[in-house]
Design a protein around this motif. Sequence first.
Motif, PDB file in Angstrom:
ATOM      1  N   LYS A 190       0.166  -0.219   4.442  1.00  7.89           N
ATOM      2  CA  LYS A 190      -1.157  -0.717   4.031  1.00  7.89           C
ATOM      3  C   LYS A 190      -1.767   0.185   2.979  1.00  7.89           C
ATOM      4  O   LYS A 190      -1.644   1.412   3.060  1.00  7.89           O
ATOM      5  CB  LYS A 190      -2.107  -0.755   5.236  1.00  7.89           C
ATOM      6  N   GLY A 191      -2.438  -0.428   2.013  1.00  9.26           N
ATOM      7  CA  GLY A 191      -3.252   0.340   1.074  1.00  9.26           C
ATOM      8  C   GLY A 191      -2.529   0.863  -0.160  1.00  9.26           C
ATOM      9  O   GLY A 191      -3.078   1.673  -0.905  1.00  9.26           O
ATOM     10  N   VAL A 192      -1.284   0.433  -0.380  1.00 12.41           N
ATOM     11  CA  VAL A 192      -0.586   0.810  -1.626  1.00 12.41           C
ATOM     12  C   VAL A 192      -0.174  -0.478  -2.342  1.00 12.41           C
ATOM     13  O   VAL A 192       0.520  -1.312  -1.756  1.00 12.41           O
ATOM     14  CB  VAL A 192       0.708   1.618  -1.358  1.00 12.41           C
ATOM     15  N   PRO A 193      -0.607  -0.672  -3.585  1.00 11.12           N
ATOM     16  CA  PRO A 193      -0.167  -1.877  -4.306  1.00 11.12           C
ATOM     17  C   PRO A 193       1.344  -1.838  -4.517  1.00 11.12           C
ATOM     18  O   PRO A 193       1.913  -0.773  -4.767  1.00 11.12           O
ATOM     19  CB  PRO A 193      -0.891  -1.776  -5.661  1.00 11.12           C
ATOM     20  N   GLU A 194       1.977  -3.001  -4.390  1.00  6.69           N
ATOM     21  CA  GLU A 194       3.433  -3.034  -4.517  1.00  6.69           C
ATOM     22  C   GLU A 194       3.876  -2.499  -5.872  1.00  6.69           C
ATOM     23  O   GLU A 194       4.885  -1.833  -5.993  1.00  6.69           O
ATOM     24  CB  GLU A 194       3.974  -4.456  -4.319  1.00  6.69           C
ATOM     25  N   ALA A 211       4.699   6.731   0.435  1.00 11.59           N
ATOM     26  CA  ALA A 211       3.557   5.820   0.571  1.00 11.59           C
ATOM     27  C   ALA A 211       2.297   6.597   0.957  1.00 11.59           C
ATOM     28  O   ALA A 211       1.198   6.311   0.462  1.00 11.59           O
ATOM     29  CB  ALA A 211       3.867   4.741   1.595  1.00 11.59           C
ATOM     30  N   GLU A 212       2.471   7.610   1.813  1.00  8.36           N
ATOM     31  CA  GLU A 212       1.304   8.402   2.222  1.00  8.36           C
ATOM     32  C   GLU A 212       0.752   9.209   1.046  1.00  8.36           C
ATOM     33  O   GLU A 212      -0.463   9.328   0.891  1.00  8.36           O
ATOM     34  CB  GLU A 212       1.664   9.299   3.412  1.00  8.36           C
ATOM     35  N   GLU A 213       1.660   9.732   0.230  1.00 10.94           N
ATOM     36  CA  GLU A 213       1.205  10.462  -0.976  1.00 10.94           C
ATOM     37  C   GLU A 213       0.369   9.557  -1.879  1.00 10.94           C
ATOM     38  O   GLU A 213      -0.513  10.005  -2.598  1.00 10.94           O
ATOM     39  CB  GLU A 213       2.416  10.950  -1.789  1.00 10.94           C
ATOM     40  N   LEU A 214       0.684   8.248  -1.850  1.00 14.52           N
ATOM     41  CA  LEU A 214      -0.047   7.285  -2.681  1.00 14.52           C
ATOM     42  C   LEU A 214      -1.282   6.743  -1.956  1.00 14.52           C
ATOM     43  O   LEU A 214      -1.913   5.797  -2.409  1.00 14.52           O
ATOM     44  CB  LEU A 214       0.876   6.128  -3.077  1.00 14.52           C
ATOM     45  N   GLY A 215      -1.588   7.352  -0.805  1.00 16.48           N
ATOM     46  CA  GLY A 215      -2.808   6.951  -0.090  1.00 16.48           C
ATOM     47  C   GLY A 215      -2.610   5.845   0.943  1.00 16.48           C
ATOM     48  O   GLY A 215      -3.567   5.287   1.451  1.00 16.48           O
ATOM     49  N   GLY A 216      -1.338   5.530   1.239  1.00 19.13           N
ATOM     50  CA  GLY A 216      -1.063   4.427   2.156  1.00 19.13           C
ATOM     51  C   GLY A 216      -0.978   4.852   3.615  1.00 19.13           C
ATOM     52  O   GLY A 216      -0.886   6.043   3.927  1.00 19.13           O
ATOM     53  N   VAL A 217      -1.013   3.859   4.474  1.00 14.30           N
ATOM     54  CA  VAL A 217      -0.843   4.082   5.913  1.00 14.30           C
ATOM     55  C   VAL A 217       0.398   3.296   6.343  1.00 14.30           C
ATOM     56  O   VAL A 217       0.505   2.104   6.087  1.00 14.30           O
ATOM     57  CB  VAL A 217      -2.070   3.576   6.704  1.00 14.30           C
ATOM     58  N   VAL A 218       1.334   4.030   6.999  1.00 12.41           N
ATOM     59  CA  VAL A 218       2.627   3.407   7.295  1.00 12.41           C
ATOM     60  C   VAL A 218       2.864   3.340   8.793  1.00 12.41           C
ATOM     61  O   VAL A 218       2.609   4.322   9.512  1.00 12.41           O
ATOM     62  CB  VAL A 218       3.781   4.214   6.643  1.00 12.41           C
ATOM     63  N   SER A 219       3.331   2.204   9.271  1.00  8.64           N
ATOM     64  CA  SER A 219       3.756   2.144  10.673  1.00  8.64           C
ATOM     65  C   SER A 219       5.053   1.345  10.792  1.00  8.64           C
ATOM     66  O   SER A 219       5.355   0.515   9.938  1.00  8.64           O
ATOM     67  CB  SER A 219       2.654   1.513  11.536  1.00  8.64           C
ATOM     68  N   ARG A 220       5.799   1.658  11.849  1.00  5.83           N
ATOM     69  CA  ARG A 220       7.054   0.917  12.058  1.00  5.83           C
ATOM     70  C   ARG A 220       6.747  -0.333  12.877  1.00  5.83           C
ATOM     71  O   ARG A 220       5.982  -0.289  13.831  1.00  5.83           O
ATOM     72  CB  ARG A 220       8.057   1.794  12.810  1.00  5.83           C
TER      73      ARG A 220
END
Lengths: 281, 281
Positions: B201-205, B266-275
């Motif tokens: 979430k929160g990172v443009p493709e 993704a986190e470096e780009l400000g995103g939130v990642v979950s499996r």
Amino acid sequence: MKSKRRLQTTFDIISIGYELLDGRILNTNAKWLAEQISGLGGKVCRIIAVGDEVGEISSVIKDSFRRKIDWVITTGGLGPTYDDVTLQGVAKAVGRKLVLNKRALEMVRKKYLELFEKGIVDSPELTPHRMKMAMLPRGAKPLENEVGSAPGVLLKFKKTRIVCLPGVPNELENIFEKRVKPLLERSVKKIHTADRWLLIKGVPESTLAPKIDDVRSRFPTVYIKSHPRREEGESIINLYMRIIAQNPRICRETLDKVEKIITELAEELGGVVSRLEGAPR
Amino acid sequence: MKSKRRLQTTFDIISIGYELLDGRILNTNAKWLAEQISGLGGKVCRIIAVGDEVGEISSVIKDSFRRKIDWVITTGGLGPTYDDVTLQGVAKAVGRKLVLNKRALEMVRKKYLELFEKGIVDSPELTPHRMKMAMLPRGAKPLENEVGSAPGVLLKFKKTRIVCLPGVPNELENIFEKRVKPLLERSVKKIHTADRWLLIKGVPESTLAPKIDDVRSRFPTVYIKSHPRREEGESIINLYMRIIAQNPRICRETLDKVEKIITELAEELGGVVSRLEGAPR
């Protein structure tokens, strides 16, 4: 064989996508295109399905060049995602770079504005993924896609014309009918065909077969196919002949000649030959 | 790409017959075979349709040899008529002669005796046309056809195995299931696959895409596909990863590694990642 082929404008259809290779989907696009092309008088030489790999795509296209195919039509792999690599494959095959094509970009821009206005997408913005669909091999022309977002592509390379169409069937059909068919109607060699049926009684097919093979090799533009059967112990052959030629006179004269030769051969073998009006029922 | 392919046993499917090239029929045989082969763990590299021409058939088979394909499976062109030229094409590709194969002849003889006894044919005689179906490239083995008259053919040439199947679907399926599948079950390399989904979430493709491309090139055995969407103005990416490897441990460890790298990016780009547990609904 060469001379036979060259009477017709030649086509290869290259279908791109792993989903064709693992049996997920039937290649209905290739069948549809093959029907259209045959209907216009063109000859489809090969239909090839390959995966979404730049090297594979480039390799099969180069093979079409080597075989001096007039038209190469690809389907699939024009979309915005990473695994849509058809144009990279084409660019590699022709040894040109992918460059931003202004007319293609205008098409994509207009399309996303429409989609945005209809509320289908959240933004009309030309993201890198959307712009990717306007990156065409240098020298290519975009072909407007009225029903989807990825334009088709037309590119001339030496004597071959390459057309790239999307994989979505209604997009492919729209671009083909509106943009490609008019070009083909002008450039596909006009050919004429004629056919004839003979009924041969009293000669076993195994006796006639080698003679027919001789005739076939002497008249490479004539397709000859025999349909043998037995009726009350008698050998009956329905013999079909079809010719492709540049004018109707040659069609007729060649078929007359072949009919005469086959009739004489069959009669020498004790057969009785008659011409059928159209296909046997 | 090479290393990726070689983890799996490779196949080309070559479909033979003009009726495929003029759009008369859909190539359902190729789809069926592709599904079977994928189901066994094999990788279909190309599906190629060509006409009933010895030169064309030989040319595409030779191309499979050049690409070091493990198995070449042809369909169509094994019947008794002149335009059934598949075995001539195979013979030309491998540089061997067609010779009368005694086991194949016995199969054909038995078949016509059965057909005669059932009253389906007028004579059990081994005519030249019927014998033609027992003329195999030197060194080939016939594969019994329980439902039709033309035996299938198996031939080894250098490191490639060639299997020729009839074009009639139920004959093809019978020979494949009874004679070919058992061979493939023994010889197709055992592979393992594993997959995993991430929710980002929160990172443009468009921002993540080039990073993913880097990861992809570093891990060629991992297939990565992103499915982007927007929800209330926020970028959401469902990211799918699939790996093919020789053992389950490598599958798991590689996916762990790739998941870690993508999560950090993704986190470096400000995103939130979950499996995700399995595919997103």
